[in-house]
Enzyme design. Structure first.
Site, PDB file in Angstrom:
ATOM      1  N   HIS A   1     -33.931  10.125   8.084  1.00  0.00           N
ATOM      2  CA  HIS A   1     -34.541  10.082   9.407  1.00  0.00           C
ATOM      3  C   HIS A   1     -34.749   8.628   9.836  1.00  0.00           C
ATOM      4  O   HIS A   1     -34.591   7.698   9.037  1.00  0.00           O
ATOM      5  CB  HIS A   1     -35.886  10.808   9.425  1.00  0.00           C
ATOM      6  CG  HIS A   1     -35.771  12.289   9.518  1.00  0.00           C
ATOM      7  ND1 HIS A   1     -35.645  13.092   8.400  1.00  0.00           N
ATOM      8  CD2 HIS A   1     -35.741  13.126  10.589  1.00  0.00           C
ATOM      9  CE1 HIS A   1     -35.542  14.356   8.780  1.00  0.00           C
ATOM     10  NE2 HIS A   1     -35.610  14.410  10.097  1.00  0.00           N
TER      11      HIS A   1
ATOM     12  N   LYS B   1     -40.444   7.429  10.982  1.00  0.00           N
ATOM     13  CA  LYS B   1     -40.996   8.652  10.392  1.00  0.00           C
ATOM     14  C   LYS B   1     -41.758   8.303   9.120  1.00  0.00           C
ATOM     15  O   LYS B   1     -41.213   7.703   8.202  1.00  0.00           O
ATOM     16  CB  LYS B   1     -39.872   9.664  10.093  1.00  0.00           C
ATOM     17  CG  LYS B   1     -40.387  11.013   9.609  1.00  0.00           C
ATOM     18  CD  LYS B   1     -39.264  12.035   9.545  1.00  0.00           C
ATOM     19  CE  LYS B   1     -39.738  13.389   9.032  1.00  0.00           C
ATOM     20  NZ  LYS B   1     -40.773  13.991   9.879  1.00  0.00           N
TER      21      LYS B   1
END
Length: 258
Positions: free
Chosen positions: A146, A150
């Protein structure tokens, strides 16, 4: 169909902003409330930002929540009192927090998903089938990547896929969680499910489930390119949830996967 009065919590987050954009172009919704954890004298789409209170959610039908676990539970407490429906896209819950969500679902309708994508939920379904079909010679592990912003790892989606493996083996998920690696080039298979999380650049989302017998490797994967994929899924969940009785639902229920 009468428009759904929608509230979005965590409206200044990456998903919150995307949800505002997607809901404005979706004729099924009327955006009535936007919330953030800290009070801000600011308007978005003509709506003044507020905090999570009874008054804020009084005129809503469905609340979509992409925040953090503490905030989600705060919203559920209010929603339970007001009998509002909640779509949860927040991840990173502890087992205790998961149990609290289950308790709230006895009073209100909740759809909770670690990922709102059709493709990812199909991937979980296929993961369950593969896990159930393969014997104990096959060890498994999960990779995910990601964007650098994040914070939690493994991702909620990776954990969801891990539950798919556990369900396929008819085992409790928390009993089969292995090691959790961050930003490793390579990571091993184990007797339990090992996870490796990559955080880099602006990656929207990549997930891969691997099974190995030592003689062959089976890979199931999914890659997302556009964040609207998730907001569109969350809005579909809100439409579907509107008519449901109290209970804890998932995207699998919405998609009618058996």
């Amino acid at each position: 169909m009468k428009k759904i009065n929608l509230a979005i919590s965590g409206c200044l987050g990456r998903m919150g902003k995307q949800l505002i954009k997607s809901s404005k172009s979706n004729n099924n919704f009327k955006l009535v409330a936007l919330t953030e954890s800290k009070p801000l004298n600011k308007k978005i789409a003509g709506i003044k930002l507020s905090q999570n209170t009874d008054q804020t959610f009084e005129n809503t039908d469905v609340i979509i929540d992409f925040t953090v676990p503490k905030c989600t539970l705060e919203i559920l407490k209010i929603a339970s009192k007001l009998k509002k429906k909640v779509v949860i896209g927040t991840t990173g819950f502890s087992q205790k927090e998961e149990n609290s969500i289950k308790k709230y679902s006895k009073q209100i309708s909740i759809l909770k998903a670690g990922n709102m994508s059709l493709g990812v939920n199909l991937l979980m379904y296929l993961t369950e089938i593969a896990s159930k079909s393969l014997n104990d010679e096959y060890l498994s592990k999960i990779f995910e990547a990601h964007h650098k912003h994040k914070k939690d790892y493994p991702s909620g989606t990776a954990l969801m896929l891990g539950k798919g493996i556990a369900n396929g083996k008819d085992k409790k998920f928390y009993s089969v969680i292995g090691k959790k690696f961050l930003n490793k080039k390579n990571f091993p298979y184990g007797e339990k499910i090992n996870f490796n999380s990559i955080r880099k650049g602006e990656v929207v989302g990549e997930h891969e489930v691997l099974f190995s017998s030592g003689k062959e490797i089976i890979k199931l994967n999914h890659e997302a390119f556009d964040r609207a994929l998730y907001s569109d899924g969350a809005l579909s969940a809100a439409i579907w949830l509107r008519t449901k009785k109290p209970g804890l639902y998932s995207m699998r229920d919405l998609l009618n996967f058996k």
